[in-house]
Design an enzyme around this catalytic site. Structure first.
Site, PDB file in Angstrom:
ATOM      1  N   ASP A  31      -3.598   6.775   6.273  1.00 41.44           N
ATOM      2  CA  ASP A  31      -3.238   6.072   5.044  1.00 41.44           C
ATOM      3  C   ASP A  31      -2.097   6.868   4.408  1.00 41.44           C
ATOM      4  OD1 ASP A  31      -2.985   4.983   2.535  1.00 41.44           O
ATOM      5  OD2 ASP A  31      -5.113   5.113   2.004  1.00 41.44           O
TER       6      ASP A  31
ATOM      7  N   LYS B 116       3.888   2.285  -4.015  1.00 46.21           N
ATOM      8  CA  LYS B 116       4.117   3.643  -4.500  1.00 46.21           C
ATOM      9  C   LYS B 116       5.531   4.110  -4.143  1.00 46.21           C
ATOM     10  CE  LYS B 116      -0.558   3.871  -5.049  1.00 46.21           C
ATOM     11  NZ  LYS B 116      -1.754   3.441  -4.341  1.00 46.21           N
TER      12      LYS B 116
ATOM     13  N   TRP C  77      -9.650   7.622  -1.894  1.00 48.00           N
ATOM     14  CA  TRP C  77      -9.219   6.601  -0.928  1.00 48.00           C
ATOM     15  C   TRP C  77      -9.825   6.832   0.441  1.00 48.00           C
ATOM     16  CZ3 TRP C  77      -7.989   2.715  -3.613  1.00 48.00           C
ATOM     17  CH2 TRP C  77      -7.288   2.857  -4.815  1.00 48.00           C
TER      18      TRP C  77
HETATM   19  C1  LIG Z   1      -3.037   3.129  -4.092  1.00 50.76           C
HETATM   20  C2  LIG Z   1      -3.669   3.593  -2.855  1.00 50.76           C
HETATM   21  C3  LIG Z   1      -4.531   2.774  -2.110  1.00 50.76           C
HETATM   22  C4  LIG Z   1      -4.916   1.388  -2.559  1.00 50.76           C
HETATM   23  O1  LIG Z   1      -3.869   0.518  -2.339  1.00 50.76           O
HETATM   24  P1  LIG Z   1      -3.975  -1.046  -2.659  1.00 50.76           P
HETATM   25  O2  LIG Z   1      -2.667  -1.536  -2.164  1.00 50.76           O
HETATM   26  O3  LIG Z   1      -4.169  -1.181  -4.132  1.00 50.76           O
HETATM   27  O4  LIG Z   1      -5.136  -1.596  -1.900  1.00 50.76           O
HETATM   28  C5  LIG Z   1      -5.033   3.261  -0.924  1.00 50.76           C
HETATM   29  N1  LIG Z   1      -4.733   4.499  -0.487  1.00 50.76           N
HETATM   30  C6  LIG Z   1      -3.916   5.322  -1.179  1.00 50.76           C
HETATM   31  C7  LIG Z   1      -3.602   6.672  -0.650  1.00 50.76           C
HETATM   32  C8  LIG Z   1      -3.368   4.888  -2.384  1.00 50.76           C
HETATM   33  O5  LIG Z   1      -2.555   5.713  -3.073  1.00 50.76           O
END
Ligand SMILES: *Cc1c(COP(=O)(O)O)cnc(C)c1O
Length: 362
Positions: free
Chosen positions: A173, A197, A104
Site C-alpha cells: 500500500d 495523497k 491501514w
Molecule cells: C488514505 C489511505 C488509505 C485509504 O484510502 P482510501 O482511498 O480512502 O480508501 C489507505 N492506505 C493508506 C496508506 C492511506 O494513506
C-alpha cells in the site's frame, strides 16, 4: 502563492501542484479543441484514450516498469484493494504475511481475514503504539506475498528501505508515498495507491500488478472485483473516473517535465522533511511522535506540551494561512502532510509560524 490560497497540509485529499490546477482551469470549458469539457467527453473518445495512455506511459517510465507489469485504474479507493488483493491472489491453502504498522495495515489484515484467508502477522509495532517500523522480520518463504504499508499516513512512520523477504514478492500500500522517491519495483508483485495523497484527487486508485500475480486471479470473481477485467480492457471495462485520471496525468507530467523525475523529487522531499524534523528536534516545546529511524518524509506527526495548546496551534496556524495541521482523530496531536506538491516555501512558512507560536505560548 496566489493571494487567496493558503498553504495546505491536509493528509488527503491534499494539495495539488498549482500549475496543474491552472492547466485544468484553463482548459476546463474546451478540452483540446473538442468544444467540450474534459468531464463531458466520452471515455471511449480518442481524447480520453490519449489521456489514459499518456498517464500509463508516464507511470511506466517513472517506475521503470517492463511489459510484465500492468497499470490499472480502479475505483473504491485503497480500501477496496484491502479485499481485492486477498480475493484475487490467495486461493485455498495459500497464505500471506502482513506486517502490521498501524491503522491501514490493520485494516488490510482485517479485510483479508473477513474473507477467511490464511493471514500471518510476522511483525507488528503495536507494542509501542506503532511509532516505529519493525526490523529483522522472518517472513514465511512459502507465503504468496508479504504485505506492507510503505508510509503510515496516520502514525507518521515510513519504511526507509524495503524489507528483505527472501524473495517473497512484496504487495504494498503506497497510497501516501507513491512517486515520492524511486523504488526498485523488482521486489514487488503488486503496488496500490489511492491517488488523493501524492498524485491526484480522490476517486481513483492506481494498481500496478505483475503478470505473475495476474496469473493467480481465479475466474469466478465478480467482474468489477477482478484484476483481469481491468487489465483486459485497459481500465475501460466500465466508465472510469475520467476527471480523476486526467488530473493524475497532469500531476505525472508535472513530476516529469517540471520537477525532473523521482530522484529530484526525493531530494526536495528530504529537504522539506529535514527542515521540519531538525526544527522539532532542536527544542523541547514540540515533540516528534515517531522513532528517528522510522520517520515519514510525507507525514510529520508531533505533539505540543498539552492538548489545549494543540487546539490553539491548529486554529492560529489556519488564521496565518497554514491549513490542515490537526492530527488524525484516532491519535490526536498535530500532523503536517508534506506530499510531493507541497513547496519548500510552505514548510518554511510553517517553521516560522512554529517558532513564533512557541515564543508566545512557551
Ligand atoms: C488514505 C489511505 C488509505 C485509504 O484510502 P482510501 O482511498 O480512502 O480508501 C489507505 N492506505 C493508506 C496508506 C492511506 O494513506
Amino acid at each position: 502563492m496566489q493571494a487567496d490560497r493558503i498553504y495546505n497540509f491536509n493528509p488527503g485529499p491534499a494539495a495539488l501542484p498549482l500549475p496543474v490546477l491552472e492547466e485544468i482551469q484553463e482548459s476546463f470549458l474546451n478540452y483540446a479543441g473538442s468544444g467540450m469539457s474534459v468531464i463531458e467527453i466520452s471515455h471511449r473518445s480518442s481524447e480520453f484514450e490519449a489521456i489514459i495512455n499518456d498517464a500509463i506511459t508516464r507511470i511506466r517510465r517513472l517506475l521503470s516498469l517492463d511489459d510484465d507489469w500492468h497499470v490499472l485504474f480502479i475505483q473504491g479507493g485503497a480500501s477496496t484493494q484491502f479485499c481485492m488483493i486477498p480475493m484475487n491472489l490467495l486461493g485455498r491453502g495459500d497464505t500471506a504475511d502482513y506486517v502490521d504498522t498501524g491503522t491501514w495495515s490493520t485494516k488490510a489484515i482485517k479485510e483479508a481475514r473477513l474473507l477467511d484467508k490464511s493471514v500471518r502477522v510476522p511483525a507488528s509495532s503495536e507494542d509501542r503504539n506503532y511509532c516505529y517500523i519493525p526490523k529483522n522480520i522472518e517472513f514465511d518463504p512459502n507465503a504468496v506475498f508479504a504485505h506492507i504499508t510503505t508510509n503510515n499516513t496516520i502514525k507518521g512512520t515510513q519504511w526507509a528501505d524495503m524489507p528483505d523477504t527472501g524473495g517473497v514478492p512484496l504487495v504494498a500500500d503506497m497510497s501516501s508515498d507513491i512517486m515520492s522517491r524511486p523504488v526498485d519495483m523488482k521486489k514487488f508483485g503488486l503496488v496500490y495507491a489511492g491517488a488523493q495523497k501524492n498524485i491526484g484527487p480522490a476517486g481513483v486508485c492506481l494498481v500496478l500488478i505483475h503478470r505473475k500475480m495476474l496469473d493467480r486471479v481465479p475466474d469466478g470473481l465478480p467482474s468489477m472485483l477482478k484484476y483481469t477485467t481491468f487489465s483486459a480492457k485497459n481500465s475501460l471495462y466500465n466508465t472510469p473516473p475520467s476527471f480523476a485520471i486526467y488530473t493524475v496525468q497532469l500531476v505525472l507530467k508535472w513530476i516529469e517535465e517540471t520537477v525532473g523525475g523521482l530522484e529530484k523529487l526525493e531530494a526536495v522531499n528530504r529537504q522539506k522533511a529535514a527542515l521540519l524534523y531538525d526544527f522539532i528536534d532542536n527544542g523541547d516545546f514540540y515533540r516528534s511522535t515517531a522513532d528517528a529511524d522510522s520517520r515519514s518524509l510525507m507525514n510529520v506527526t508531533f505533539r505540543l506540551p498539552d492538548e489545549s495548546m494543540e487546539t490553539l496551534f491548529v486554529e492560529q496556524a489556519l488564521e496565518n494561512g497554514l491549513g490542515g495541521l490537526k492530527g488524525h482523530r484516532s491519535v490526536g496531536g498535530c500532523r503536517a502532510s508534506i506530499y510531493n506538491p507541497t513547496p519548500m516555501a510552505a514548510v518554511e512558512a510553517l517553521v516560522d509560524f512554529m517558532k513564533d507560536f512557541e515564543k508566545r505560548a512557551g
